[in-house]
Design a protein around this motif. Structure first.
Motif, PDB file in Angstrom:
ATOM      1  N   UNK A  40       0.800  -1.230   0.000  1.00  0.00           N
ATOM      2  CA  UNK A  40       0.000   0.000   0.000  1.00  0.00           C
ATOM      3  C   UNK A  40       0.831   1.278   0.000  1.00  0.00           C
ATOM      4  N   UNK A  41       1.907   1.376   0.786  1.00  0.00           N
ATOM      5  CA  UNK A  41       2.661   2.636   0.758  1.00  0.00           C
ATOM      6  C   UNK A  41       3.225   2.975  -0.622  1.00  0.00           C
ATOM      7  N   UNK A  42       3.780   1.995  -1.309  1.00  0.00           N
ATOM      8  CA  UNK A  42       4.393   2.262  -2.615  1.00  0.00           C
ATOM      9  C   UNK A  42       3.339   2.488  -3.697  1.00  0.00           C
ATOM     10  N   UNK A  43       2.325   1.639  -3.741  1.00  0.00           N
ATOM     11  CA  UNK A  43       1.324   1.742  -4.797  1.00  0.00           C
ATOM     12  C   UNK A  43       0.392   2.941  -4.603  1.00  0.00           C
ATOM     13  N   UNK A  44       0.275   3.428  -3.380  1.00  0.00           N
ATOM     14  CA  UNK A  44      -0.532   4.634  -3.171  1.00  0.00           C
ATOM     15  C   UNK A  44       0.110   5.830  -3.852  1.00  0.00           C
ATOM     16  N   UNK A  45       1.435   5.836  -3.902  1.00  0.00           N
ATOM     17  CA  UNK A  45       2.148   6.932  -4.538  1.00  0.00           C
ATOM     18  C   UNK A  45       1.960   6.996  -6.048  1.00  0.00           C
ATOM     19  N   UNK A 104       5.649   2.768 -12.537  1.00  0.00           N
ATOM     20  CA  UNK A 104       6.500   3.911 -12.227  1.00  0.00           C
ATOM     21  C   UNK A 104       7.168   4.424 -13.505  1.00  0.00           C
ATOM     22  N   UNK A 105       7.597   3.514 -14.361  1.00  0.00           N
ATOM     23  CA  UNK A 105       8.195   3.891 -15.646  1.00  0.00           C
ATOM     24  C   UNK A 105       7.136   4.528 -16.543  1.00  0.00           C
ATOM     25  N   UNK A 106       5.916   3.982 -16.537  1.00  0.00           N
ATOM     26  CA  UNK A 106       4.840   4.539 -17.355  1.00  0.00           C
ATOM     27  C   UNK A 106       4.500   5.967 -16.931  1.00  0.00           C
ATOM     28  N   UNK A 107       4.543   6.225 -15.646  1.00  0.00           N
ATOM     29  CA  UNK A 107       4.235   7.573 -15.143  1.00  0.00           C
ATOM     30  C   UNK A 107       5.329   8.555 -15.572  1.00  0.00           C
TER      31      UNK A 107
END
Length: 110
Positions: A40-45, A104-107
């Motif tokens: 949750x902490x990482x994917x919330x970002x 993260x790469x897509x963003x």
């Protein structure tokens, strides 16, 4: 490294042979620590919390398959059960790392 000594001190000499199970579960603890931090902490970002839930479902499916396999082979033991936990937690961690890095790469591309 000291699993056997720890088991003997805490539970007595009868449990010295179970040090392998403790070692596997200690590895699971490390893998689970990283898996939770990739949860949750990482994917919330990156606003992709649904993948955390998918990874939990994936882990449950993989562990159920492992349990069924052990049951069908009449190989249920404490060591085998701890290994199924290790396998499922490892898959959850790999799933989370892969999709986190992918999105993260897509963003960054956008």
């Amino acid at each position: 490294m000291y699993a056997e000594v720890i088991l003997v001190v805490i539970f007595g000499g009868d449990y010295a042979n179970e040090a392998g199970i403790l070692k596997v579960l200690l590895v699971v603890t490390v893998i689970n620590f990283f898996s939770v931090n990739y949860g949750y902490p990482a994917f919330a970002g990156i606003n992709k919390l649904m993948f955390v839930n998918y990874s939990v479902f994936l882990g449950a499916v993989i562990q159920s398959i492992c349990f069924y396999y052990l049951y069908s082979k009449l190989s249920i033991s404490a060591m085998n059960m701890s290994l199924t936990v290790l396998i499922s937690e490892t898959f959850v961690l790999i799933f989370r790392i892969y999709f986190y890095n992918y999105y993260k790469i897509q963003i960054k591309k956008v």
